[in-house]
Motif scaffolding. Structure first.
Motif: not given
Length: 443
Positions: A381, A384, A386, A396, A404, A432, A437
């Motif tokens: 993202g 972040h 995942m 994650i 998030r 994401s 998500n």
């Protein structure tokens, strides 16, 4: 806020229990819901609120086969070939009734209009553009982009309804990936096409001299006084926005063109970040191109164009990208006759621990927190990341703002954390968007 989180958690738990009774596939969402990208009712999250744990998206068919998370909107494809959308619609990226739809309806999943004669098998979302691939390999796009991201021809900057990309009519497209203003598409036979904003060689060489982006020069000057990695998210994004404004008159490729560097080389996977691209070749070589402001190219060679990422002792088999960071699932060679274990490697911007590991940021290094797991897909993202494992588990890490990370709080996580609220659900897909998500689950 605590009451809201408990309500979302309770809703998710009820769903999890119902899964054991067999109720088909369901899309779940979590993170920032400010633009409606979660697809959740305001009675649950509040107006513009977030979801701090995975929460079922109501109103979708039970036969969703795959999902895509854009910057602020979401797409879901059904096994029957229909496409549903929800989230931000300022640029008509939802493909339903133009941009006059009231904002308070953005969060309601509805079917995309104008694709009745297309049997959709996959869909991909960016910030301002959406796309769908038909089972015949046709590519359809809609939304608004001044950067040529639609690929519909010179100076075509908007498509209020899904429109076929005629420049690719003779190709069978299997995947598309979008950056801020550029796009690349992979064909069934392994060719690669690029279009849109072309500065820094982010879509490779297309017959024109490569030009440097003002965004790079702007931030390079700043880095002489302060390390970019020490900036807050807001300060770094301000620099990006300033650079993007200066890029408005830079070169644009208005229609998809075959990327010259890869002539005769089979492409296996693609992934675009904000202003960089990753291309995985069938022979296991991973190439990167575009901006290297955050070290997201993962290579010492700084020349513009597509060059190999400095990954050693492992073989990349799948790739993903966030705004300014890159991710690769790799096979680690084994000393015995069996195939090696899978590992995750990351590099690039790490201001919010989105790399999931410590150490040199501009070099591909192992995410040690996933050792012993077997990742099968990875997604990034804004800040972040995942990963989905072969056991159907979701891990994650990175920035936890607005929930998030789905872990019930806004705390950042410096290393991968198991999303244990999905225990008991078989996760088929995890993707994401910028700040939200989606997970697709089945019994």
């Amino acid at each position: 806020m605590r009451l809201l989180r408990r309500a979302v958690s309770s809703y998710a738990n009820v769903f999890s229990r119902s899964m054991s009774s067999g109720c088909g596939r369901t899309v779940m969402s979590f993170g920032d819901g400010a633009q409606g990208a979660l697809g959740l009712p305001t009675s649950l999250t509040g107006i513009g609120g977030g979801a701090y744990e995975p929460t079922p998206v109501p109103g979708l068919p039970a036969d969703v086969s795959n999902v895509s998370a854009g910057h602020y909107h979401s797409l879901a494809v059904t096994s029957g070939g229909a496409l549903w959308a929800w989230g931000r619609n300022n640029e008509a990226q939802l493909g339903r009734g133009g941009v006059l739809e009231p904002r308070d309806t953005w969060n309601l999943p509805k079917r995309v209009e104008g694709l009745d004669q297309v049997n959709v098998c996959a869909a991909f979302a960016s910030g301002v553009v959406s796309s769908a691939i038909g089972d015949d390999g046709s590519l359809w796009v809609w939304g608004k982009s001044k950067r040529g991201q639609l690929g519909l021809g010179k100076d075509v900057t908007e498509a209020m309804v899904p429109s076929r990309v005629e420049a690719l009519a003779g190709e069978k497209i299997v995947k598309v990936s979008f950056g801020w203003g550029h796009a690349i598409a992979q064909t069934k036979d392994g060719k690669l096409f690029g279009w849109g904003y072309s500065a820094d060689g982010r879509i490779g060489k297309l017959g024109k001299a490569l030009e440097s982006s003002p965004l790079d020069s702007n931030i390079d000057a700043f880095e002489r006084n302060q390390e970019l990695s020490t900036l807050t998210i807001e300060a770094a994004e301000k620099l990006v926005l300033e650079g993007m404004e200066k890029e408005k008159d830079m070169p644009i490729i208005w229609e998809p063109c075959l990327i010259e560097e890869l002539s005769g080389i089979e492409v296996a996977d693609i992934a675009c970040g904000l202003d960089h691209s990753l291309v995985l070749c069938g022979n296991g070589v991973l190439l990167s191109c575009g901006s290297n402001v955050y070290g997201q190219l993962g290579r010492e060679k700084q020349d513009m164009g597509m060059f190999p990422v400095d990954i050693i002792n492992v073989r990349p088999i799948s790739i993903g990208s966030g705004l300014g960071h890159s991710l690769a699932i790799c096979q680690v060679p084994s000393s015995d006759a069996t195939e090696g274990a899978m590992s995750l490697v990351s590099w690039g911007w790490n201001q919010s621990s989105q790399l999931g590991r410590a150490g040199q940021e501009n070099a591909p290094l192992l995410v040690e927190g996933l050792e012993g797991e077997s990742p099968v897909s990875v997604s990034g993202g804004r800040v972040h990341s995942m990963a989905l494992t072969s056991k159907g588990e979701v891990w994650i890490w990175g920035c936890g703002k607005n929930g998030r990370l789905g872990l019930g709080s806004s705390c950042d996580e410096t290393e991968p954390m198991l999303l244990d609220s999905l225990e008991g659900c078989e996760v088929l897909q995890a993707v994401s968007g910028f700040d939200h998500n989606l997970v697709l689950v089945a019994e």
